[in-house]
Scaffold this active site. Sequence first.
Site, PDB file in Angstrom:
ATOM      1  N   TYR A 177       6.663  -2.098  -0.660  1.00  0.00           N
ATOM      2  CA  TYR A 177       7.081  -1.177   0.478  1.00  0.00           C
ATOM      3  C   TYR A 177       8.482  -0.702   0.026  1.00  0.00           C
ATOM      4  O   TYR A 177       9.060   0.327   0.271  1.00  0.00           O
ATOM      5  CB  TYR A 177       7.093  -2.134   1.512  1.00  0.00           C
ATOM      6  CG  TYR A 177       8.011  -1.529   2.728  1.00  0.00           C
ATOM      7  CD1 TYR A 177       7.864  -0.272   3.421  1.00  0.00           C
ATOM      8  CD2 TYR A 177       9.188  -2.225   3.336  1.00  0.00           C
ATOM      9  CE1 TYR A 177       8.359   0.069   4.411  1.00  0.00           C
ATOM     10  CE2 TYR A 177       9.896  -1.568   4.366  1.00  0.00           C
ATOM     11  CZ  TYR A 177       9.641  -0.652   4.842  1.00  0.00           C
ATOM     12  OH  TYR A 177      10.579  -0.124   5.767  1.00  0.00           O
ATOM     13  N   GLU A 201      15.991  -2.519   3.426  1.00  0.00           N
ATOM     14  CA  GLU A 201      15.186  -3.463   2.209  1.00  0.00           C
ATOM     15  C   GLU A 201      15.649  -2.832   0.796  1.00  0.00           C
ATOM     16  O   GLU A 201      14.970  -3.449  -0.218  1.00  0.00           O
ATOM     17  CB  GLU A 201      13.706  -3.545   2.611  1.00  0.00           C
ATOM     18  CG  GLU A 201      13.457  -4.154   4.001  1.00  0.00           C
ATOM     19  CD  GLU A 201      12.274  -4.659   4.297  1.00  0.00           C
ATOM     20  OE1 GLU A 201      11.569  -5.099   3.319  1.00  0.00           O
ATOM     21  OE2 GLU A 201      11.793  -4.876   5.474  1.00  0.00           O
ATOM     22  N   THR A 256      15.907   2.283   4.678  1.00  0.00           N
ATOM     23  CA  THR A 256      15.652   0.893   5.329  1.00  0.00           C
ATOM     24  C   THR A 256      16.799  -0.049   4.641  1.00  0.00           C
ATOM     25  O   THR A 256      17.071   0.332   3.237  1.00  0.00           O
ATOM     26  CB  THR A 256      14.494   0.287   5.236  1.00  0.00           C
ATOM     27  OG1 THR A 256      14.285  -1.143   5.096  1.00  0.00           O
ATOM     28  CG2 THR A 256      13.822   0.539   3.717  1.00  0.00           C
TER      29      THR A 256
HETATM   30  P1  NAD Z   1       5.512   2.251  12.092  1.00  0.00           P
HETATM   31  O1  NAD Z   1       4.352   1.718  11.129  1.00  0.00           O
HETATM   32  O2  NAD Z   1       5.190   1.699  13.578  1.00  0.00           O
HETATM   33  O3  NAD Z   1       5.017   3.835  12.236  1.00  0.00           O
HETATM   34  C1  NAD Z   1       4.777   4.717  11.119  1.00  0.00           C
HETATM   35  C2  NAD Z   1       4.343   5.915  11.592  1.00  0.00           C
HETATM   36  O4  NAD Z   1       4.226   6.751  10.476  1.00  0.00           O
HETATM   37  C3  NAD Z   1       2.596   5.738  12.275  1.00  0.00           C
HETATM   38  O5  NAD Z   1       2.700   6.474  13.675  1.00  0.00           O
HETATM   39  C4  NAD Z   1       1.988   6.435  11.384  1.00  0.00           C
HETATM   40  O6  NAD Z   1       0.537   6.885  11.783  1.00  0.00           O
HETATM   41  C5  NAD Z   1       2.874   7.538  10.730  1.00  0.00           C
HETATM   42  N1  NAD Z   1       2.307   7.785   9.499  1.00  0.00           N
HETATM   43  C6  NAD Z   1       2.173   6.788   8.282  1.00  0.00           C
HETATM   44  N2  NAD Z   1       1.667   7.584   7.171  1.00  0.00           N
HETATM   45  C7  NAD Z   1       1.597   8.964   7.507  1.00  0.00           C
HETATM   46  C8  NAD Z   1       1.614   9.962   6.936  1.00  0.00           C
HETATM   47  N3  NAD Z   1       1.267  10.044   5.570  1.00  0.00           N
HETATM   48  N4  NAD Z   1       1.831  11.395   7.426  1.00  0.00           N
HETATM   49  C9  NAD Z   1       2.062  11.493   8.583  1.00  0.00           C
HETATM   50  N5  NAD Z   1       2.555  10.422   9.486  1.00  0.00           N
HETATM   51  C10 NAD Z   1       2.243   9.090   8.991  1.00  0.00           C
HETATM   52  O7  NAD Z   1       6.905   2.128  11.760  1.00  0.00           O
HETATM   53  P2  NAD Z   1       8.242   1.755  12.361  1.00  0.00           P
HETATM   54  O8  NAD Z   1       8.550   0.348  12.113  1.00  0.00           O
HETATM   55  O9  NAD Z   1       8.225   2.866  13.515  1.00  0.00           O
HETATM   56  O10 NAD Z   1       9.276   2.627  11.152  1.00  0.00           O
HETATM   57  C11 NAD Z   1       9.441   3.921  10.969  1.00  0.00           C
HETATM   58  C12 NAD Z   1      10.504   4.236   9.821  1.00  0.00           C
HETATM   59  O11 NAD Z   1      11.569   3.412   9.910  1.00  0.00           O
HETATM   60  C13 NAD Z   1       9.648   3.970   8.621  1.00  0.00           C
HETATM   61  O12 NAD Z   1      10.170   4.984   7.731  1.00  0.00           O
HETATM   62  C14 NAD Z   1      10.412   2.688   8.170  1.00  0.00           C
HETATM   63  O13 NAD Z   1      10.531   2.450   6.607  1.00  0.00           O
HETATM   64  C15 NAD Z   1      11.854   2.628   8.980  1.00  0.00           C
HETATM   65  N6  NAD Z   1      12.473   1.325   8.919  1.00  0.00           N
HETATM   66  C16 NAD Z   1      11.732   0.382   9.916  1.00  0.00           C
HETATM   67  C17 NAD Z   1      12.322  -0.956  10.386  1.00  0.00           C
HETATM   68  C18 NAD Z   1      11.916  -1.869  11.249  1.00  0.00           C
HETATM   69  O14 NAD Z   1      12.084  -2.616  11.288  1.00  0.00           O
HETATM   70  N7  NAD Z   1      10.343  -1.404  11.531  1.00  0.00           N
HETATM   71  C19 NAD Z   1      13.654  -1.014   9.807  1.00  0.00           C
HETATM   72  C20 NAD Z   1      14.400  -0.014   9.079  1.00  0.00           C
HETATM   73  C21 NAD Z   1      13.868   1.166   8.750  1.00  0.00           C
HETATM   74  P1  TYD Z   2       8.466  -8.550   9.289  1.00  0.00           P
HETATM   75  O1  TYD Z   2       8.741  -8.770  10.610  1.00  0.00           O
HETATM   76  O2  TYD Z   2       7.308  -8.393   8.464  1.00  0.00           O
HETATM   77  O3  TYD Z   2       9.541  -7.714   8.543  1.00  0.00           O
HETATM   78  P2  TYD Z   2      10.284  -7.454   7.300  1.00  0.00           P
HETATM   79  O4  TYD Z   2       9.530  -8.451   6.101  1.00  0.00           O
HETATM   80  O5  TYD Z   2      10.182  -6.024   6.858  1.00  0.00           O
HETATM   81  O6  TYD Z   2      11.607  -8.074   7.229  1.00  0.00           O
HETATM   82  O7  TYD Z   2       8.901 -10.042   8.956  1.00  0.00           O
HETATM   83  C1  TYD Z   2      10.251 -10.482   9.293  1.00  0.00           C
HETATM   84  C2  TYD Z   2      10.537 -11.958   8.738  1.00  0.00           C
HETATM   85  O8  TYD Z   2       9.261 -12.766   9.438  1.00  0.00           O
HETATM   86  C3  TYD Z   2      10.222 -12.065   7.232  1.00  0.00           C
HETATM   87  O9  TYD Z   2      11.287 -13.014   6.743  1.00  0.00           O
HETATM   88  C4  TYD Z   2       8.974 -12.513   7.087  1.00  0.00           C
HETATM   89  C5  TYD Z   2       8.756 -13.527   8.404  1.00  0.00           C
HETATM   90  N1  TYD Z   2       7.336 -13.586   8.814  1.00  0.00           N
HETATM   91  C6  TYD Z   2       6.904 -14.959   9.210  1.00  0.00           C
HETATM   92  O10 TYD Z   2       7.443 -15.883   8.912  1.00  0.00           O
HETATM   93  N2  TYD Z   2       5.497 -14.855   9.805  1.00  0.00           N
HETATM   94  C7  TYD Z   2       4.650 -13.707   9.966  1.00  0.00           C
HETATM   95  O11 TYD Z   2       3.676 -13.886  10.358  1.00  0.00           O
HETATM   96  C8  TYD Z   2       5.397 -12.542   9.573  1.00  0.00           C
HETATM   97  C9  TYD Z   2       4.722 -11.034  10.140  1.00  0.00           C
HETATM   98  C10 TYD Z   2       6.875 -12.340   9.327  1.00  0.00           C
END
Ligand code: NAD
Ligand code: TYD
Length: 339
Positions: free
Chosen positions: A153, A131, A129
């Site tokens: 995280y 982050e 990520t």
């Molecule tokens: P999400 O929370 O929607 O999904 C995570 C999935 O992983 C779920 O289906 C959960 O059941 C599964 N999981 C959790 N712990 C597990 C374990 N121990 N064994 C097997 N499965 C497990 O997350 P997401 O938003 O789809 O993110 C997916 C990946 O992308 C993550 O690695 C996250 O760090 C990365 N990522 C997310 C974002 C974002 O904006 N959502 C951005 C950059 C990177």
């Molecule tokens: P989020 O979707 O949790 O993603 P990340 O923290 O991984 O970037 O949050 C996106 C941005 O929105 C972050 O700056 C925190 C802000 N935020 C709020 O202001 N209110 C909320 O209820 C949430 C969930 C996030």
Amino acid sequence: MDKGKTYLVTGGAGFIGSNYIKYIIDKYDNIKVVNLDKLTYAGNQENLQSVADKDNYTFIKGDICDQKLIGELFEKYSPDYVINFAAESHVDRSIGNPDDFIKTDIYGVYSLLENCRNFGIEKFVQISTDEVYGSIDKGSFSEDDTFNPSSPYAASKTGGDRLAYSYFVTYDLPVVITRASNNYGPNQYPEKLIPLFITNAIDNKKLPLYGDGKNVRDWLFVEDHCKGVEFVLQNGKNGEAYNIAGNCELQNIEITKKILELTGKSEELIEYVKDRAGHDRRYSLDDSKIADLGWQPEYDFEEGMRETVEWYKNHEYWWRKIKSGEYLEYYKEHYGEDM
Ligand code: NAD
Ligand code: TYD
């Protein structure tokens, strides 16, 4: 085009993993996909209804920390590719309870890597990520910049990212790493900013904006992210990390106003609330490395947001179940009964 490979996708029942599985099954005729997911609160098999009955798709409920189970899956399915989406993924939850983050996002990656090393694979993709870099006031982070994760995280994801790299350096494992911006789109669990605010707005509930609402995130439509991951799997160089940006930096207040516009609701729903602890001010990625390889995102934000809002409007059954159950308890615990 790659044909006939077996993909072991972990965390494939979550937001991005499920979109990725649907994307590759649609794209390739001849692949097999094994989806290993623990089905935590964020995992949802309904995300995969359209592929569930296909002969080339198998779902296994299990934990990536379970090395024995992963070994059995390797014996049975001999995956060519392992793509690790599995993670605890919500910053606010990591502030409340970091434990599962350390287990899944660090030990879980180790457990997968050990099996890859023992059985051999063609490619391991670690979904990292933006982050991991932390906050940046001006300019953008390149892949070689220093890591400065701020939340449990982000720190646990940095551990997973660097563990994957260490298996390339030490054991010559064919590892590539992707670091994407904030994703949005269909099937995102309504605890993250965009789906939380869309679903609250539909229900005329307050939109809790942290701090001054001016924190900046770069937004990437999930379909573009899935294409970027597949591009890196096919074209990335072993041992390298690739930023996947949306090239769409916006303040949270701008996102919030866009959501209110698209749902036809009043800005009176905005409620400024206490800031998140350790809240990163701005994320920004330099994506010239992947652009030089020939990839860039296709969606513009207007188009992606319109599709996303439409999806949540048309899939109330999906998110109402989530918000009325476990999620609601969490929400009340953190923000009080009245929000
Ligand atoms: P999400 O929370 O929607 O999904 C995570 C999935 O992983 C779920 O289906 C959960 O059941 C599964 N999981 C959790 N712990 C597990 C374990 N121990 N064994 C097997 N499965 C497990 O997350 P997401 O938003 O789809 O993110 C997916 C990946 O992308 C993550 O690695 C996250 O760090 C990365 N990522 C997310 C974002 C974002 O904006 N959502 C951005 C950059 C990177
Ligand atoms: P989020 O979707 O949790 O993603 P990340 O923290 O991984 O970037 O949050 C996106 C941005 O929105 C972050 O700056 C925190 C802000 N935020 C709020 O202001 N209110 C909320 O209820 C949430 C969930 C996030």
